[in-house]
Design an enzyme around this catalytic site. Structure first.
Site, PDB file in Angstrom:
ATOM      1  N   ARG A 212       8.197   9.734   0.571  1.00 25.52           N
ATOM      2  CA  ARG A 212       7.626  10.031  -0.735  1.00 25.52           C
ATOM      3  C   ARG A 212       6.905  11.383  -0.735  1.00 25.52           C
ATOM      4  O   ARG A 212       7.056  12.187  -1.664  1.00 25.52           O
ATOM      5  CB  ARG A 212       6.667   8.915  -1.159  1.00 25.52           C
ATOM      6  CG  ARG A 212       7.371   7.632  -1.563  1.00 25.52           C
ATOM      7  CD  ARG A 212       6.389   6.529  -1.859  1.00 25.52           C
ATOM      8  NE  ARG A 212       5.800   5.987  -0.642  1.00 25.52           N
ATOM      9  CZ  ARG A 212       4.782   5.125  -0.612  1.00 25.52           C
ATOM     10  NH1 ARG A 212       4.206   4.739  -1.732  1.00 25.52           N
ATOM     11  NH2 ARG A 212       4.331   4.667   0.531  1.00 25.52           N
TER      12      ARG A 212
ATOM     13  N   GLY B 223      -3.726   3.433   2.598  1.00 24.01           N
ATOM     14  CA  GLY B 223      -2.619   4.290   2.985  1.00 24.01           C
ATOM     15  C   GLY B 223      -2.476   5.474   2.058  1.00 24.01           C
ATOM     16  O   GLY B 223      -1.606   6.321   2.259  1.00 24.01           O
TER      17      GLY B 223
ATOM     18  N   GLU C 199      -1.464   4.319  -8.823  1.00 24.65           N
ATOM     19  CA  GLU C 199      -0.899   4.673  -7.534  1.00 24.65           C
ATOM     20  C   GLU C 199      -0.914   6.197  -7.510  1.00 24.65           C
ATOM     21  O   GLU C 199      -0.133   6.848  -8.214  1.00 24.65           O
ATOM     22  CB  GLU C 199       0.526   4.141  -7.372  1.00 24.65           C
ATOM     23  CG  GLU C 199       0.621   2.644  -7.178  1.00 24.65           C
ATOM     24  CD  GLU C 199       0.176   2.198  -5.791  1.00 24.65           C
ATOM     25  OE1 GLU C 199       0.216   3.023  -4.855  1.00 24.65           O
ATOM     26  OE2 GLU C 199      -0.223   1.026  -5.650  1.00 24.65           O
TER      27      GLU C 199
ATOM     28  N   ASP D 161      -8.320  -1.949  -0.267  1.00 24.59           N
ATOM     29  CA  ASP D 161      -7.292  -0.988  -0.604  1.00 24.59           C
ATOM     30  C   ASP D 161      -7.768  -0.204  -1.823  1.00 24.59           C
ATOM     31  O   ASP D 161      -8.649  -0.667  -2.563  1.00 24.59           O
ATOM     32  CB  ASP D 161      -6.001  -1.743  -0.914  1.00 24.59           C
ATOM     33  CG  ASP D 161      -4.864  -0.825  -1.262  1.00 24.59           C
ATOM     34  OD1 ASP D 161      -4.702   0.206  -0.594  1.00 24.59           O
ATOM     35  OD2 ASP D 161      -4.136  -1.138  -2.225  1.00 24.59           O
TER      36      ASP D 161
ATOM     37  N   ASP E 106      -3.554  -5.308  -2.528  1.00 22.85           N
ATOM     38  CA  ASP E 106      -2.435  -5.798  -3.328  1.00 22.85           C
ATOM     39  C   ASP E 106      -1.082  -5.653  -2.670  1.00 22.85           C
ATOM     40  O   ASP E 106      -0.102  -6.261  -3.117  1.00 22.85           O
ATOM     41  CB  ASP E 106      -2.386  -5.043  -4.664  1.00 22.85           C
ATOM     42  CG  ASP E 106      -1.857  -3.627  -4.500  1.00 22.85           C
ATOM     43  OD1 ASP E 106      -0.845  -3.293  -5.152  1.00 22.85           O
ATOM     44  OD2 ASP E 106      -2.447  -2.848  -3.743  1.00 22.85           O
TER      45      ASP E 106
ATOM     46  N   LYS F 113      -4.931  -0.412   9.163  1.00 19.92           N
ATOM     47  CA  LYS F 113      -5.980  -0.932   8.290  1.00 19.92           C
ATOM     48  C   LYS F 113      -6.801  -2.005   9.014  1.00 19.92           C
ATOM     49  O   LYS F 113      -8.026  -2.043   8.907  1.00 19.92           O
ATOM     50  CB  LYS F 113      -5.372  -1.505   7.013  1.00 19.92           C
ATOM     51  CG  LYS F 113      -4.868  -0.458   6.050  1.00 19.92           C
ATOM     52  CD  LYS F 113      -4.560  -1.073   4.692  1.00 19.92           C
ATOM     53  CE  LYS F 113      -4.168  -0.017   3.687  1.00 19.92           C
ATOM     54  NZ  LYS F 113      -4.119  -0.547   2.311  1.00 19.92           N
TER      55      LYS F 113
ATOM     56  N   ASP G 284      -5.429   2.168  -4.142  1.00 21.04           N
ATOM     57  CA  ASP G 284      -4.466   2.254  -5.233  1.00 21.04           C
ATOM     58  C   ASP G 284      -4.053   0.864  -5.714  1.00 21.04           C
ATOM     59  O   ASP G 284      -3.664   0.003  -4.914  1.00 21.04           O
ATOM     60  CB  ASP G 284      -3.225   3.021  -4.775  1.00 21.04           C
ATOM     61  CG  ASP G 284      -3.548   4.454  -4.409  1.00 21.04           C
ATOM     62  OD1 ASP G 284      -2.929   5.359  -4.980  1.00 21.04           O
ATOM     63  OD2 ASP G 284      -4.420   4.682  -3.549  1.00 21.04           O
TER      64      ASP G 284
ATOM     65  N   ASN H 242       1.050  -3.772   3.101  1.00 18.05           N
ATOM     66  CA  ASN H 242       0.319  -3.135   4.194  1.00 18.05           C
ATOM     67  C   ASN H 242      -1.149  -3.569   4.247  1.00 18.05           C
ATOM     68  O   ASN H 242      -1.894  -3.134   5.125  1.00 18.05           O
ATOM     69  CB  ASN H 242       0.435  -1.608   4.127  1.00 18.05           C
ATOM     70  CG  ASN H 242      -0.178  -1.015   2.878  1.00 18.05           C
ATOM     71  OD1 ASN H 242      -0.239  -1.675   1.839  1.00 18.05           O
ATOM     72  ND2 ASN H 242      -0.644   0.216   2.979  1.00 18.05           N
TER      73      ASN H 242
END
Length: 292
Positions: A129, A173, A93, A84, A244, A221, A86, A247
């Protein structure tokens, strides 16, 4: 008789004291103990001894990350690693950075946190978002990219992986506009991410998935890892994965070696291995190559 496959190495990353070493040596007198200032490795211990160490030593150990990994765990057994971005490879993020620059920080951060805890469907939360960013000038992406903070130890750990032939990839993501910067800076082999849609120099409030397709989510993913592994002639058992957020769970669970990095509780509980205290360099400590 103890078989080789049941043996474990105990890796402790963090302040190492003489008392800690003495306690471990008393419980595993025949095991080889490797010690450096801020880490130790107790090699080739059987399951019964592991349980005793868990009960008598680790239960009272604070300020360290401790893991029982397969004895002699080697990077030579892996071909690919997927991470991942972020809050894993970087301390940001990125969507929250964009939101702060567009004065919608609080609204976006609330949705982000609920998504990472697994309380919201990722695709829905992502679109909600991104919708809040509609109308922002495209230059906001460069402004947010300038705020990227590399995770301590991440670049060095990936360099270790690269030195032993492990190809590394971002599976996120988050957004291509940031991942391409991070992947280049870290010397990674590639990235698979979502993309912010821009028209007439402004964000439209929409996002697409990789290559303009479906938004990359939890299942995406894992599929990313499966496809890229095959392209590299690797099986899932030859993959490393870390992240973390919720997802990341399918990717972490499907990899031959999966771990959580300063993760949300649902992820830390489910991941086979985790880093809760130290920097990303703890991930390097697990592999025997970092000790030679």
């Amino acid at each position: 008789m103890t078989t080789a496959c049941s043996l474990r190495d105990l890796v402790i990353s963090g302040p190492v004291t003489d008392d800690l070493c003495a306690a471990l040596s008393s419980l595993a007198a025949e095991a080889r103990l490797l010690r450096e200032e801020n880490r130790l490795r107790l090699c080739a211990i059987d399951e019964n001894t592991c349980e005793t160490i868990r009960r008598d030593v680790l239960a009272n150990l604070t300020g360290c990350d401790a893991a029982f990994v397969p004895a002699g765990l080697s990077l030579k057994d892996f071909r690919c690693a997927f991470f991942d971005m972020d809050s894993t490879l970087i301390g940001n993020e990125c969507i929250d950075e964009l939101a702060a620059l567009h004065d919608v920080k609080e609204q976006v951060a609330l949705i982000t946190e609920r998504s990472m805890r697994g309380e919201l469907d990722f695709e829905h939360s992502l679109r909600e978002r991104v919708k809040l960013l509609a109308g922002a000038p495209a230059s906001i992406i460069d402004d947010a990219a300038a705020l990227i903070r590399p995770t301590p130890g991440a670049k060095e750990t990936l360099a270790l992986f690269h030195a032993f032939g492990v190809k590394t990839y971002i599976a996120s993501g988050g957004f291509t506009q940031f991942a391409e910067i991070v992947a280049r800076d870290y010397g990674m082999s590639g990235f698979v991410c979502n993309r912010l849609v821009i028209e007439d120099g402004r964000l439209t409030g929409e996002a697409t998935g990789p290559a303009g397709g479906k938004v990359l989510d939890r299942a995406g993913k894992r599929r990313t890892m499966e496809v890229i592994a095959q392209l590299n002639g690797a099986s899932l058992s030859q993959c490393i994965a870390g992240g973390d957020g919720a997802n990341d769970l399918e990717m972490i669970g499907a990899a031959g070696f999966g771990f959580a990095y300063h993760a949300k509780p649902i992820v830390a509980q489910a991941a086979p291995y985790k880093i809760s205290v130290g920097t990303f360099s703890v991930a390097g400590d697990w592999f025997i190559e970092s000790w030679t």
